[in-house]
Design a protein around this motif. Sequence first.
Motif, PDB file in Angstrom:
ATOM      1  N   ARG A 166       0.818  -1.217   0.000  1.00 45.37           N
ATOM      2  CA  ARG A 166       0.000   0.000   0.000  1.00 45.37           C
ATOM      3  C   ARG A 166       0.851   1.266   0.000  1.00 45.37           C
ATOM      4  NH1 ARG A 166      -3.171  -3.457   2.936  1.00 45.37           N
ATOM      5  NH2 ARG A 166      -2.152  -2.939   4.906  1.00 45.37           N
ATOM      6  N   ILE A 167       2.048   1.178   0.554  1.00 47.83           N
ATOM      7  CA  ILE A 167       2.986   2.303   0.485  1.00 47.83           C
ATOM      8  C   ILE A 167       4.346   1.777   0.035  1.00 47.83           C
ATOM      9  CG2 ILE A 167       1.831   3.775   2.200  1.00 47.83           C
ATOM     10  CD1 ILE A 167       3.870   2.807   4.274  1.00 47.83           C
ATOM     11  N   ASP A 168       5.115   2.652  -0.563  1.00 47.40           N
ATOM     12  CA  ASP A 168       6.421   2.265  -1.106  1.00 47.40           C
ATOM     13  C   ASP A 168       7.489   3.266  -0.667  1.00 47.40           C
ATOM     14  OD1 ASP A 168       5.371   4.369  -2.488  1.00 47.40           O
ATOM     15  OD2 ASP A 168       5.632   3.491  -4.488  1.00 47.40           O
ATOM     16  N   PRO A 169       7.680   3.411   0.651  1.00 43.14           N
ATOM     17  CA  PRO A 169       8.604   4.446   1.147  1.00 43.14           C
ATOM     18  C   PRO A 169      10.049   4.217   0.736  1.00 43.14           C
ATOM     19  CG  PRO A 169       7.929   2.982   2.937  1.00 43.14           C
ATOM     20  CD  PRO A 169       7.057   2.656   1.759  1.00 43.14           C
ATOM     21  N   GLY A 170      10.369   3.017   0.238  1.00 44.38           N
ATOM     22  CA  GLY A 170      11.745   2.729  -0.195  1.00 44.38           C
ATOM     23  C   GLY A 170      12.165   3.509  -1.421  1.00 44.38           C
ATOM     24  N   ARG A 171      11.213   4.192  -2.050  1.00 45.38           N
ATOM     25  CA  ARG A 171      11.577   5.003  -3.229  1.00 45.38           C
ATOM     26  C   ARG A 171      12.494   6.166  -2.884  1.00 45.38           C
ATOM     27  NH1 ARG A 171       6.486   6.476  -6.580  1.00 45.38           N
ATOM     28  NH2 ARG A 171       8.103   7.222  -8.035  1.00 45.38           N
ATOM     29  N   VAL A 172      12.707   6.436  -1.589  1.00 42.39           N
ATOM     30  CA  VAL A 172      13.677   7.492  -1.239  1.00 42.39           C
ATOM     31  C   VAL A 172      15.111   7.086  -1.608  1.00 42.39           C
ATOM     32  CG1 VAL A 172      12.306   8.540   0.598  1.00 42.39           C
ATOM     33  CG2 VAL A 172      13.887   6.659   1.161  1.00 42.39           C
ATOM     34  N   PHE A 173      15.363   5.784  -1.757  1.00 41.31           N
ATOM     35  CA  PHE A 173      16.719   5.352  -2.127  1.00 41.31           C
ATOM     36  C   PHE A 173      16.917   5.491  -3.625  1.00 41.31           C
ATOM     37  CE2 PHE A 173      15.823   2.847   1.763  1.00 41.31           C
ATOM     38  CZ  PHE A 173      16.851   3.337   2.553  1.00 41.31           C
ATOM     39  N   ASP A 174      17.898   6.288  -4.018  1.00 40.92           N
ATOM     40  CA  ASP A 174      18.150   6.482  -5.442  1.00 40.92           C
ATOM     41  C   ASP A 174      19.604   6.149  -5.778  1.00 40.92           C
ATOM     42  OD1 ASP A 174      19.329   8.606  -4.162  1.00 40.92           O
ATOM     43  OD2 ASP A 174      18.350  10.169  -5.349  1.00 40.92           O
ATOM     44  N   MET A 175      20.287   5.453  -4.880  1.00 42.95           N
ATOM     45  CA  MET A 175      21.694   5.123  -5.087  1.00 42.95           C
ATOM     46  C   MET A 175      22.005   3.922  -4.209  1.00 42.95           C
ATOM     47  SD  MET A 175      24.935   7.532  -4.084  1.00 42.95           S
ATOM     48  CE  MET A 175      26.594   7.144  -4.636  1.00 42.95           C
ATOM     49  N   THR A 176      22.800   3.006  -4.727  1.00 41.27           N
ATOM     50  CA  THR A 176      23.234   1.872  -3.909  1.00 41.27           C
ATOM     51  C   THR A 176      24.749   1.778  -3.974  1.00 41.27           C
ATOM     52  OG1 THR A 176      21.183   0.670  -4.322  1.00 41.27           O
ATOM     53  CG2 THR A 176      23.049  -0.632  -3.528  1.00 41.27           C
ATOM     54  N   VAL A 177      25.376   1.615  -2.843  1.00 39.60           N
ATOM     55  CA  VAL A 177      26.831   1.428  -2.796  1.00 39.60           C
ATOM     56  C   VAL A 177      27.126   0.158  -2.002  1.00 39.60           C
ATOM     57  CG1 VAL A 177      27.442   3.883  -2.971  1.00 39.60           C
ATOM     58  CG2 VAL A 177      27.004   2.865  -0.713  1.00 39.60           C
ATOM     59  N   ASP A 178      28.294  -0.438  -2.258  1.00 38.60           N
ATOM     60  CA  ASP A 178      28.686  -1.513  -1.349  1.00 38.60           C
ATOM     61  C   ASP A 178      29.449  -0.885  -0.193  1.00 38.60           C
ATOM     62  OD1 ASP A 178      31.286  -1.051  -2.220  1.00 38.60           O
ATOM     63  OD2 ASP A 178      31.265  -2.723  -3.652  1.00 38.60           O
ATOM     64  N   LEU A 179      29.724  -1.675   0.811  1.00 40.68           N
ATOM     65  CA  LEU A 179      30.277  -1.115   2.044  1.00 40.68           C
ATOM     66  C   LEU A 179      31.594  -0.384   1.803  1.00 40.68           C
ATOM     67  CD1 LEU A 179      30.030  -0.764   5.078  1.00 40.68           C
ATOM     68  CD2 LEU A 179      31.073  -3.024   5.377  1.00 40.68           C
ATOM     69  N   GLU A 180      32.446  -0.964   0.925  1.00 39.16           N
ATOM     70  CA  GLU A 180      33.749  -0.333   0.676  1.00 39.16           C
ATOM     71  C   GLU A 180      33.604   1.075   0.100  1.00 39.16           C
ATOM     72  OE1 GLU A 180      36.641  -1.461   1.790  1.00 39.16           O
ATOM     73  OE2 GLU A 180      35.486  -3.127   2.629  1.00 39.16           O
ATOM     74  N   HIS A 181      32.459   1.338  -0.547  1.00 40.15           N
ATOM     75  CA  HIS A 181      32.250   2.639  -1.189  1.00 40.15           C
ATOM     76  C   HIS A 181      31.228   3.500  -0.460  1.00 40.15           C
ATOM     77  CE1 HIS A 181      34.084   0.163  -4.364  1.00 40.15           C
ATOM     78  NE2 HIS A 181      34.669   1.310  -4.695  1.00 40.15           N
ATOM     79  N   VAL A 182      31.056   3.260   0.830  1.00 46.50           N
ATOM     80  CA  VAL A 182      30.058   4.028   1.577  1.00 46.50           C
ATOM     81  C   VAL A 182      30.367   5.532   1.545  1.00 46.50           C
ATOM     82  CG1 VAL A 182      31.208   3.717   3.817  1.00 46.50           C
ATOM     83  CG2 VAL A 182      28.747   4.101   3.742  1.00 46.50           C
ATOM     84  N   ALA A 183      31.649   5.888   1.496  1.00 47.93           N
ATOM     85  CA  ALA A 183      32.001   7.320   1.456  1.00 47.93           C
ATOM     86  C   ALA A 183      31.419   7.994   0.214  1.00 47.93           C
ATOM     87  CB  ALA A 183      33.514   7.502   1.503  1.00 47.93           C
ATOM     88  N   ASP A 184      31.277   7.221  -0.896  1.00 49.10           N
ATOM     89  CA  ASP A 184      30.639   7.790  -2.093  1.00 49.10           C
ATOM     90  C   ASP A 184      29.177   8.159  -1.803  1.00 49.10           C
ATOM     91  OD1 ASP A 184      32.992   7.335  -3.438  1.00 49.10           O
ATOM     92  OD2 ASP A 184      32.323   5.455  -4.363  1.00 49.10           O
TER      93      ASP A 184
END
Lengths: 345, 345
Positions: free
Chosen positions: A310-328
């Motif tokens: 009914r809701i899709d609040p995950g749409r706030v995520f527009d980028m995915t990084v792996d842990l090594e690139h969290v600084a990005d």
Amino acid sequence: MRATFMYGAGDVRVEEVPDPTIQAPTDAIVRVVRACVCGSDLHPYHGMQASSEGAPMGHEFLGVVEDPGSDVRTVRKGDFVIGTFAFQDNTCEFCREGFQTSCVNGGWYGAGGVGGAQAEALRVPQADGSLIRVPVSVDSDLLPSLLTLSDVYLTGYHAAHMARVRAGQTVTVIGDGAVGLSAVLAARQRGAERIILMGRHRSRTDLGREWGATDVVPERGEEGLARVMELTGGKGSHVVLEAVGHRPAYETAHGVLRPGGVISRVGVPQYEEAPIGFGSLFGRNATLNGGPAPVRAYIDQVLPDVLEGRIDPGRVFDMTVDLEHVADGYRAMDSRESLKALVAP
Amino acid sequence: MRATFMYGAGDVRVEEVPDPTIQAPTDAIVRVVRACVCGSDLHPYHGMQASSEGAPMGHEFLGVVEDPGSDVRTVRKGDFVIGTFAFQDNTCEFCREGFQTSCVNGGWYGAGGVGGAQAEALRVPQADGSLIRVPVSVDSDLLPSLLTLSDVYLTGYHAAHMARVRAGQTVTVIGDGAVGLSAVLAARQRGAERIILMGRHRSRTDLGREWGATDVVPERGEEGLARVMELTGGKGSHVVLEAVGHRPAYETAHGVLRPGGVISRVGVPQYEEAPIGFGSLFGRNATLNGGPAPVRAYIDQVLPDVLEGRIDPGRVFDMTVDLEHVADGYRAMDSRESLKALVAP
């Protein structure tokens, strides 16, 4: 294992540290499946004094229970769980009153010997109160939306809940970050008739419109204030949800408030003193509330809305990084290239 | 006629002025039967700059309608009435939402060409919204209690109402003035289980105990704060009703507040800025509200409690002066010899 630390403004590093271990029988060790970068992480990213000791980062996570302590009753090894952004026993008097972020046995990740969630694993104190089992698989498409129940969506929800937003009201949301957009969605879920979103990033305010914003005000300061007053026929807004945390946002909040209205803050205030006298709050019988969201109080109620789509609040995520690139992820959020960065260790 | 004016700190004079006259068809001229001196009158009594132009004083009154304007429908010549301390049409949008002190056609006595109530007579704008007929005679024993519905009791009531005081709660009242004691009585009427009254004037706190205070804390500042925390087992108070208006009272208020608690202010703030950040309000999800009491919203509901003797809020009056000696009332209240002075012109 690998874990994220901040050593000063703009200085985010991923380092090798010892694996976390059980320290109390109410702890659990959780392997992190998804984490993310929070808007509140950007405050130290701007202003933290350089330090030789890194601060563990991250407080939002989905994970799998690896090692439950001997007193843990509600989750077992292998369970897929949502972790709340602060931990709590969920049984003390304050928890029972719905203010779990003030739990007498609670606390914050990344402080007092508890690690952060931007890591391969973390120790979760008060596991029975702080981990919620979710009946999905670790590769479900629902992961982004489930992750928002750790903090961001339920922080927006908390703002609307504390303000008691109800059908027919005019609600102004200040801030088009992930929390502000979540507040728009939550206000709409509660039946707000008109939702004025104050923000200037088109891609964000577009999502805000999809989620229920009826008007967008890109102007700030006096100009923004005048625009909201114009939109409300000079009467002001019944409710203002403040999702920024800087003092100018608070000044706008009381400036656009209707007599008897409510300002609910969920942006962590980057100020201590501000106007609350006759000219700002008192004279018009304004209510000011909000604070760190007790997401544990809301999660059971909202979970079905996510699981059943009914809701899709995950749409706030527009980028995915792996842990090594969290600084990005920090960099992209700081430069507004990204609304919110998901971390997939 | 004779009327009271303030010319500067400590300088209260009764002078001859022209009789008030109808200026709009919604006005009414009221002969004052009882008025009184308000705690808020003491703020200019302390700090008003000397001026060659006197400020008309007084805003609480009982009276008899002498001359209703041609559009006045709800009161007639000869009616005995309670006047609300601010005037309002009681029909505008804000009035209908219960915030009559923000009425778009409303205002304050003693300002903008409207006189004060510490006088033989006064012009009441928006008479239909601002005068409430009372079925008693002008020499009724109930006059003192009825007069408190003009302001002081319903201001205490407003504090408890905004804080949504409910059965079982612990309520701390800051201030043993007439409004603070009224707040004690109102909190008790709403079922508060424990009422901690912070005040140091024995005769006043004794009345507070009669009205429902279960504990009295005479200490102030850090010491008073520690005492309230001790009385509440370190948990703090669900609700704080702040009936002073000085900043130290506000500091005490957030200091003794329980997580998720409510501070409701009815002492007119003598400050504009104060702490509202993480360390004071935000971190514990505190709510701050209150303001000028919309007594018009409550008066119909509370009137029967006075007429039928269930409450006796008029006991706050411990001195009566005639109009010529109103300055004695100010002096006695200022020196704490009197809790509240009734004026019988």
